[in-house]
Every structure is written in structure tokens, then in C-alpha cells.
Design a protein around this motif. Sequence first.
Motif, mmCIF file in Angstrom:
data_model
loop_
_atom_site.group_PDB
_atom_site.id
_atom_site.type_symbol
_atom_site.label_atom_id
_atom_site.label_comp_id
_atom_site.label_asym_id
_atom_site.label_seq_id
_atom_site.Cartn_x
_atom_site.Cartn_y
_atom_site.Cartn_z
ATOM 1 N N GLY A 74 0.834 -1.191 0.000
ATOM 2 C CA GLY A 74 0.000 0.000 0.000
ATOM 3 C C GLY A 74 0.868 1.240 0.000
ATOM 4 N N MET A 75 0.326 2.350 -0.499
ATOM 5 C CA MET A 75 1.128 3.573 -0.578
ATOM 6 C C MET A 75 0.296 4.799 -0.238
ATOM 7 S SD MET A 75 3.982 4.351 -3.456
ATOM 8 C CE MET A 75 5.259 5.599 -3.182
ATOM 9 N N VAL A 76 0.877 5.670 0.571
ATOM 10 C CA VAL A 76 0.272 6.958 0.916
ATOM 11 C C VAL A 76 1.175 8.045 0.360
ATOM 12 C CG1 VAL A 76 -0.482 8.491 2.776
ATOM 13 C CG2 VAL A 76 -0.718 6.007 3.045
ATOM 14 N N PHE A 77 0.600 8.910 -0.495
ATOM 15 C CA PHE A 77 1.383 9.952 -1.158
ATOM 16 C C PHE A 77 1.306 11.270 -0.386
ATOM 17 C CE2 PHE A 77 0.133 6.902 -4.396
ATOM 18 C CZ PHE A 77 1.328 6.672 -5.064
ATOM 19 N N GLN A 78 2.134 12.223 -0.802
ATOM 20 C CA GLN A 78 2.202 13.517 -0.130
ATOM 21 C C GLN A 78 0.850 14.206 -0.066
ATOM 22 O OE1 GLN A 78 5.250 16.110 -1.664
ATOM 23 N NE2 GLN A 78 6.717 14.449 -1.924
ATOM 24 N N ASP A 79 0.113 14.183 -1.170
ATOM 25 C CA ASP A 79 -1.146 14.921 -1.230
ATOM 26 C C ASP A 79 -2.371 14.032 -1.026
ATOM 27 O OD1 ASP A 79 -1.077 13.480 -3.544
ATOM 28 O OD2 ASP A 79 -1.278 15.182 -4.901
ATOM 29 N N GLY A 132 -6.793 19.258 5.840
ATOM 30 C CA GLY A 132 -5.615 18.546 5.357
ATOM 31 C C GLY A 132 -5.280 17.322 6.187
ATOM 32 N N GLY A 133 -5.376 17.462 7.507
ATOM 33 C CA GLY A 133 -5.085 16.333 8.389
ATOM 34 C C GLY A 133 -6.100 15.216 8.244
ATOM 35 N N GLN A 134 -7.368 15.583 8.115
ATOM 36 C CA GLN A 134 -8.410 14.572 7.915
ATOM 37 C C GLN A 134 -8.206 13.836 6.595
ATOM 38 O OE1 GLN A 134 -11.780 17.188 8.213
ATOM 39 N NE2 GLN A 134 -12.194 16.648 10.354
ATOM 40 N N ALA A 135 -7.859 14.571 5.554
ATOM 41 C CA ALA A 135 -7.658 13.953 4.246
ATOM 42 C C ALA A 135 -6.518 12.938 4.287
ATOM 43 C CB ALA A 135 -7.371 15.022 3.193
ATOM 44 N N GLN A 136 -5.435 13.263 4.993
ATOM 45 C CA GLN A 136 -4.322 12.315 5.063
ATOM 46 C C GLN A 136 -4.684 11.078 5.878
ATOM 47 O OE1 GLN A 136 -2.635 12.749 2.535
ATOM 48 N NE2 GLN A 136 -0.587 12.713 3.392
ATOM 49 N N ARG A 137 -5.529 11.239 6.887
ATOM 50 C CA ARG A 137 -5.975 10.066 7.640
ATOM 51 C C ARG A 137 -6.896 9.183 6.805
ATOM 52 N NH1 ARG A 137 -8.352 11.939 13.150
ATOM 53 N NH2 ARG A 137 -8.458 14.009 12.216
ATOM 54 N N LEU A 160 1.361 19.854 5.248
ATOM 55 C CA LEU A 160 0.609 20.363 6.393
ATOM 56 C C LEU A 160 1.433 21.376 7.176
ATOM 57 C CD1 LEU A 160 -0.768 16.920 7.634
ATOM 58 C CD2 LEU A 160 -1.825 18.505 6.010
ATOM 59 N N ASP A 161 0.741 22.215 7.956
ATOM 60 C CA ASP A 161 1.470 23.189 8.771
ATOM 61 C C ASP A 161 2.147 22.483 9.941
ATOM 62 O OD1 ASP A 161 -0.222 23.304 11.293
ATOM 63 O OD2 ASP A 161 -1.737 23.885 9.825
ATOM 64 N N ALA A 162 3.107 23.167 10.566
ATOM 65 C CA ALA A 162 3.992 22.536 11.546
ATOM 66 C C ALA A 162 3.246 21.924 12.730
ATOM 67 C CB ALA A 162 5.021 23.554 12.041
ATOM 68 N N ARG A 165 1.393 18.829 11.642
ATOM 69 C CA ARG A 165 2.331 17.752 11.337
ATOM 70 C C ARG A 165 2.777 17.042 12.599
ATOM 71 N NH1 ARG A 165 6.806 20.345 7.463
ATOM 72 N NH2 ARG A 165 7.924 18.498 8.177
ATOM 73 N N GLU A 166 3.050 17.802 13.634
ATOM 74 C CA GLU A 166 3.508 17.199 14.882
ATOM 75 C C GLU A 166 2.429 16.290 15.481
ATOM 76 O OE1 GLU A 166 5.198 18.638 19.256
ATOM 77 O OE2 GLU A 166 5.154 20.034 17.562
ATOM 78 N N ARG A 167 1.192 16.760 15.492
ATOM 79 C CA ARG A 167 0.098 15.952 16.050
ATOM 80 C C ARG A 167 -0.167 14.724 15.191
ATOM 81 N NH1 ARG A 167 -2.409 20.995 16.302
ATOM 82 N NH2 ARG A 167 -3.977 20.381 14.762
ATOM 83 N N LEU A 168 -0.164 14.902 13.878
ATOM 84 C CA LEU A 168 -0.512 13.806 12.987
ATOM 85 C C LEU A 168 0.593 12.756 12.945
ATOM 86 C CD1 LEU A 168 -2.876 12.955 11.297
ATOM 87 C CD2 LEU A 168 -1.859 14.080 9.324
#
Length: 219
Positions: A74-79, A132-137, A160-162, A165-168
Motif C-alpha cells: 500500500g502507498m500513501v502519497f504527499q497529497d 488537510g489532516g483529515q484527508a491524510q488520515r 501540512l502546517d507545523a 504535522r507534529e500531532r498527525l
Amino acid sequence: MSGLSVAYPDGAVPVRGVDLTLAPGEIVALVGASGSGKSTVLRGIAGLEDVVAGSVEIGGQDVTSVPTHRRGVGMVFQDGQLFPHRTVARNVGYGLEAAGWDRAHRRTRVAELLALVGLAELADRPVQSLSGGQAQRVALARSLAPSPRVLLLDEPLSALDADLRERLAVQIREVLRAAGVTAVVVTHDLSEAAVMADRTVRLGVSGTHDDGRPGTGPG
């Protein structure tokens, strides 16, 4: 990966002689300077770029010549690359539909994955409305749905913003741990690597170099 060299369609070989072994369930962060070939290594593992030397083995099986869709990767991309015309649930279930899962089993598995990434309440939400965070999850859940043998994450937090990013980074590590999946995470951020991974490996011009202590990043 044993002596892995990966080529681009134009014949350039940006990755040469990479050796790396992961234990089942281990999360390894692959770090290196821009242009060092981190993402190309992932694409070689997935079969998205040509391996011109060396081999890729998963679970003792040589998959170097196996088509991408049969590798169990499986692969998760940047966007995230979510499908804009599908809801959250239908994005997560995409791979299951392609594999021929019936609707009832798809629904159960999608519910499990959305609960795992903390988005159960958003199943029917259009993906265009996500943060953005929801989309990556959602992208992470979609990649985990078919139970891949190896999950590859290519700079999953770079857009994502800093603070997010730390939380995610913490959340992704928790999800990967709960799923028990073997994973390779590409990042340029050493602190992010230390949070997400059990081990950090640096990619350089002469191959890979283990940076030592589990979960600590470079020593």
C-alpha cells in the motif's frame, strides 16, 4: 531490499545499491537530502519504477518482477490523492471494491478503518470538505483497508502546517502500531522520523546507513 538500483524511464539511475531489511511490524523512516532518491526507493519497492539491479523481497518472496497490484503493498502519497467524486467511506473502500469484496464485508472493513483513524463520524462526508489532516488520515485508512503486507508513506505530512504535522505524526504512528503493519516512511524531517519510526535510516550516495537506536533518530 538487496543491492537495489532503480531507474527512471529516461534511463537515469538515481538509486544504486540500497540494502535494507525490516522486521515484521517494524516502522522505518528513510531520510536524506533532497534528490537523494528517498521517494524513488519507495517507488522501486512498489514496482512503480524499474529495478535494474538487486531485488525486493516481501515475506521471503522475491517480488522484483511481480506487478504492482500483486505485491501486497500500500502507498500513501504527499497529497493523499483522494478521489474527489467519492465520499470518505467510498474512498476508503476503493481497493476493496477493486478486489471484489461484497458490499456487507466492505462496509464492515471501512467502518473498522475509519474508527482506527478517528474519523468514523465522517463516513458520508464529501472529501472536498475535509481538512488537510483529515484527508491524510482518510488516505491512510484507504491504504490499510486491503491489509497490505508493507505500507509505504511518501512524505505524508509535508503539505501540512507545523503544528498539525507534529500531532498527525503521533497519530499515524499509533494507527500503524494498532494495524500491526510493516511500514517505510520517507521524510526529510529528522524529528518527525523520530516520532513516527522505530528506526531511522539515512539514504546517501553510497546506499543506506542505519542511524542507530530505535525511535531516536540519528545518534
